[in-house]
Design a protein around this motif. Sequence first.
Motif, PDB file in Angstrom:
ATOM      1  N   ASN A 115       0.798  -1.216   0.000  1.00  0.00           N
ATOM      2  CA  ASN A 115       0.000   0.000   0.000  1.00  0.00           C
ATOM      3  C   ASN A 115       0.838   1.277   0.000  1.00  0.00           C
ATOM      4  O   ASN A 115       1.829   1.375  -0.716  1.00  0.00           O
ATOM      5  N   GLU A 116       0.430   2.283   0.782  1.00  0.00           N
ATOM      6  CA  GLU A 116       1.063   3.597   0.737  1.00  0.00           C
ATOM      7  C   GLU A 116       2.542   3.538   1.120  1.00  0.00           C
ATOM      8  O   GLU A 116       3.369   4.243   0.524  1.00  0.00           O
ATOM      9  N   ALA A 155       4.451   2.177  -1.833  1.00  0.00           N
ATOM     10  CA  ALA A 155       4.518   3.181  -2.904  1.00  0.00           C
ATOM     11  C   ALA A 155       5.580   4.231  -2.589  1.00  0.00           C
ATOM     12  O   ALA A 155       6.329   4.665  -3.474  1.00  0.00           O
ATOM     13  N   HIS A 200      -4.106  -4.946  -5.412  1.00  0.00           N
ATOM     14  CA  HIS A 200      -3.984  -3.504  -5.191  1.00  0.00           C
ATOM     15  C   HIS A 200      -2.607  -2.989  -5.599  1.00  0.00           C
ATOM     16  O   HIS A 200      -2.489  -1.936  -6.237  1.00  0.00           O
ATOM     17  N   ALA A 216      -0.948   0.304  -7.502  1.00  0.00           N
ATOM     18  CA  ALA A 216      -0.495   1.321  -6.552  1.00  0.00           C
ATOM     19  C   ALA A 216       1.013   1.352  -6.364  1.00  0.00           C
ATOM     20  O   ALA A 216       1.558   2.372  -5.927  1.00  0.00           O
ATOM     21  N   LYS A 236      -7.339  -3.603   0.032  1.00  0.00           N
ATOM     22  CA  LYS A 236      -5.990  -3.107  -0.230  1.00  0.00           C
ATOM     23  C   LYS A 236      -5.002  -4.251  -0.063  1.00  0.00           C
ATOM     24  O   LYS A 236      -5.321  -5.342   0.383  1.00  0.00           O
TER      25      LYS A 236
END
Length: 324
Positions: free
Chosen positions: A153-154, A157, A178, A182, A321
């Motif tokens: 996820n974030e 990334a 996801h 992403a 996610k």
Amino acid sequence: MQFDLLGRTELSVSRLGFGSAPVGFLGTSQGQIDKVVATLLEAGVNLFDTAACYPGSEEALGHALAGRRDDVVIVTKAGHPCDDDAHGHPAFSPELLAASVDRSLERLKTDHLDVVLLHTCTLEQLEEGSALGALLDARDAGKTRFVGFAGDNEAAAFAAADAGVDVLEVSVNLADQHNLDAVLPAAREHHKGVIAKRPLANACWKDRDAQPGMYKSYADAYSRRLAAMEAEGLSPAALGHSGHVEVEWPDVALRFTLAHPGVSSAIIGSTSTVHTEMNLDAARKNPLREEAVERIRAAWQAARAARRGAAAEDDEGDDWKGRT
């Protein structure tokens, strides 16, 4: 066995790798681990992944790989306090990470590691910088050749664009897509090596009672997702396969993961030589054809959209996610 360069590193890694979480969490015997590792080595597999917090995994892998250090690429992960950590340093602190790297070297019976990854630290911990800095210090001291991040996820990334990160280990499988949108585009842009974890989606097509140990509950989220995708018409038969689903799904799942540009290797944590041979057979085939990949992608997107609609009605969050 096919090989691929791991991003901007000079490491050539087998497309199928070994993940050793089940070794620790299922209490696999050393004799069985030795058999699985020997089967993989004979087939040409050279990527072996472990972590400081997988109970007994590093020691078991060190024993199984004795005498083969020059033939393999060893990846480990660090950052979580372990039961035998007597120093009391906080998770992902420079002090704990330095101690963890030294302990991994001892457990794995080697004078250097090939890759050390931060083991699912938060985005905030990545942004603060001292955790990655500790691994860069270990690299500069010759204790590891490359460093990176394991997670989704974030945070993944962010790591994909961080100049200090060489390698990412992220969830990529038919029930966990996801990161395909992403993370992987940025990883390719910045020439990061990508190792796909959970390529078999924790065998989420199995009945819960057939799952071993902790995986009875660990696979639940993926099982719900796959059931939703099956409701959208996805099945091995719909993809042109036939036969028993517990034979066809692993083949489809691994070849789906390996079909995506930028994924250098997919790690599977089998504790069975029979399943290991099945995984090797799937890895030797071509990646899943484009039409099948697109159908799996479409089923995931439709099922996720339906779940988002239901979540809006019952005030639950989006649980589709990447799974850290």
